[in-house]
Design an enzyme around this catalytic site. Structure first.
Site, PDB file in Angstrom:
ATOM      1  N   GLY A 160      -6.608  -5.520  14.241  1.00 24.69           N
ATOM      2  CA  GLY A 160      -6.115  -6.506  13.273  1.00 24.69           C
ATOM      3  C   GLY A 160      -6.845  -6.533  11.946  1.00 24.69           C
ATOM      4  O   GLY A 160      -6.256  -6.866  10.921  1.00 24.69           O
ATOM      5  N   GLY A 161      -8.138  -6.203  11.928  1.00 22.64           N
ATOM      6  CA  GLY A 161      -8.875  -6.200  10.668  1.00 22.64           C
ATOM      7  C   GLY A 161      -8.571  -4.946   9.882  1.00 22.64           C
ATOM      8  O   GLY A 161      -9.042  -3.859  10.233  1.00 22.64           O
ATOM      9  N   ASP A 162      -7.767  -5.059   8.827  1.00 23.28           N
ATOM     10  CA  ASP A 162      -7.292  -3.839   8.173  1.00 23.28           C
ATOM     11  C   ASP A 162      -7.153  -3.964   6.660  1.00 23.28           C
ATOM     12  O   ASP A 162      -6.425  -3.198   6.031  1.00 23.28           O
ATOM     13  CB  ASP A 162      -5.958  -3.399   8.776  1.00 23.28           C
ATOM     14  N   ARG A 184       3.194   4.342  16.096  1.00 23.44           N
ATOM     15  CA  ARG A 184       2.048   5.218  15.787  1.00 23.44           C
ATOM     16  C   ARG A 184       0.724   4.466  15.866  1.00 23.44           C
ATOM     17  O   ARG A 184      -0.289   5.024  16.271  1.00 23.44           O
ATOM     18  CB  ARG A 184       2.245   5.930  14.457  1.00 23.44           C
ATOM     19  N   GLU A 223       0.820  -1.207   0.000  1.00 20.27           N
ATOM     20  CA  GLU A 223       0.000   0.000   0.000  1.00 20.27           C
ATOM     21  C   GLU A 223       0.858   1.263   0.000  1.00 20.27           C
ATOM     22  O   GLU A 223       1.954   1.278   0.572  1.00 20.27           O
ATOM     23  CB  GLU A 223      -0.898   0.029   1.244  1.00 20.27           C
TER      24      GLU A 223
END
Length: 351
Positions: A231-233, A118, A62
């Protein structure tokens, strides 16, 4: 800081580690969270777009860009859960800041360590506005590379000192407890996720598998808790049962991105959510009552990385923890780039 136009400050992994240790991990997290909060307060000044993602069967790569009109920033980041089995990091990253007015880079930095910091700072910042008052016990489900950072951020910003760990890999839990020993925590290793959430006012899920998963089921979540879903990303990757979402007030960073990547990808596109910047600025309410379930559907957003890079850049002059990277061609005459190349060949001929 560096007068030569060809030189860009570069923060290597070694320098980043030295910087974090010089400042102190908890102070670093606290100050970084303050930078993020400051930037969220001026949310409307930023360019915003969902990250540009290239998905494969193995993971995702990404780019995450943004600008406040003065400084441009971007991060390159990957997410490859299978990497751990090959002795590699699941997530690696680097990032850059540039001057909008001339386009010249002003910072290049590693961001594998910085992203972990972050992400944890963002989680604790959200919880500062959403978690029950006085919460001091957190369940940490998923005890991989991010877990210790989450624990220390919640301790630094909220005073959380009781931790209940669970991971399907017992060695990961043992690693966490070993690394956090002596840092002021009361820690319990649990045998199941159900056991881990017992008595916890905050539940953090931070697992890595690239799949629809059910780390938390509806019966495991009582009233009044704050869920920090990290965690869900990415598309097809979640951690929470859909019924939990229907019982929760959901807070997100940037809805167009979170609806694609977050837990709310399980819900209709018009399901109501609240943007966290609105809570931080007082435009919207966060936690309103003791029995409310709040859910921070965290996927990570470019402004947070911009804040992190901005924080690191502000530390360089006083610490000197950077290298001078000869990154930009700077001919004496801006139009004579080819002449610069020819002049570089002349010393070689003489030699």
């Amino acid at each position: 800081m560096i007068p030569n136009l060809n030189i860009v400050p570069f923060v290597s992994v070694d320098h980043m580690m030295k910087l974090v240790l010089k400042i102190g991990v908890e102070r670093f997290l606290t100050e970084l969270a303050a930078y993020i909060e400051d930037d969220f307060r001026r949310w409307e000044a930023f360019d915003k777009t969902p990250r540009v993602a290239s998905h494969s069967a193995e993971g995702v790569i990404e780019l995450m860009p943004t600008s406040d009109g003065e400084v441009y920033g971007f991060k390159y980041v990957n997410g490859h859960p299978k990497n751990m089995r090959e002795g590699r990091q699941t997530v690696t990253a680097f990032g850059m800041l540039a001057d909008v007015h001339n386009g010249y880079p002003v910072l290049l930095s590693e961001m594998t360590i910085l992203t972990a910091l972050r992400t944890a700072a963002m989680s604790a910042l959200a919880a500062k506005h959403l978690a029950p008052a006085g919460a001091d016990c957190m369940a940490l489900i998923g005890n991989g590379a991010q877990a210790e950072f989450q624990a220390l951020a919640f301790k630094a910003l909220l005073g959380v000192r009781r931790l209940r760990f669970f991971d399907i890999d017992r060695a990961a839990t043992e690693k966490c407890i070993r690394n956090l020993a002596g840092l002021g925590f009361d820690m319990v290793a649990c045998g199941t996720a159900q056991e881990a959430v017992e008595g916890a006012q905050i539940i953090t899920t931070v697992t890595a598998d690239k799949q629809y998963a059910t780390i938390l089921t509806d019966n495991m979540v009582g009233s009044g808790v704050h869920i920090n879903a990290v965690g869900g990303d990415c598309p097809g990757k979640t951690e929470l049962h859909r019924d939990i979402l229907l019982r929760s007030d959901i807070f997100v960073e940037y809805p167009p991105q979170t609806r694609i990547e977050g837990e709310i990808q399980q819900l209709p596109a018009d399901h109501p959510v609240t943007e966290l910047w609105q809570v931080i600025t007082g435009v919207a309410k966060g936690r309103r009552e003791p029995g409310q379930i709040t859910l921070f559907d965290s996927v990570g957003f470019a402004i947070e990385d911009f804040s992190a890079l901005r924080y690191v850049r502000d530390q360089l002059a006083s610490t000197g923890l950077y290298q001078e990277l000869d990154m930009l061609a700077d001919p004496d005459e801006p139009r004579d780039l080819f002449g610069m190349l020819l002049r570089a060949a002349a010393p070689a001929k003489m030699a």
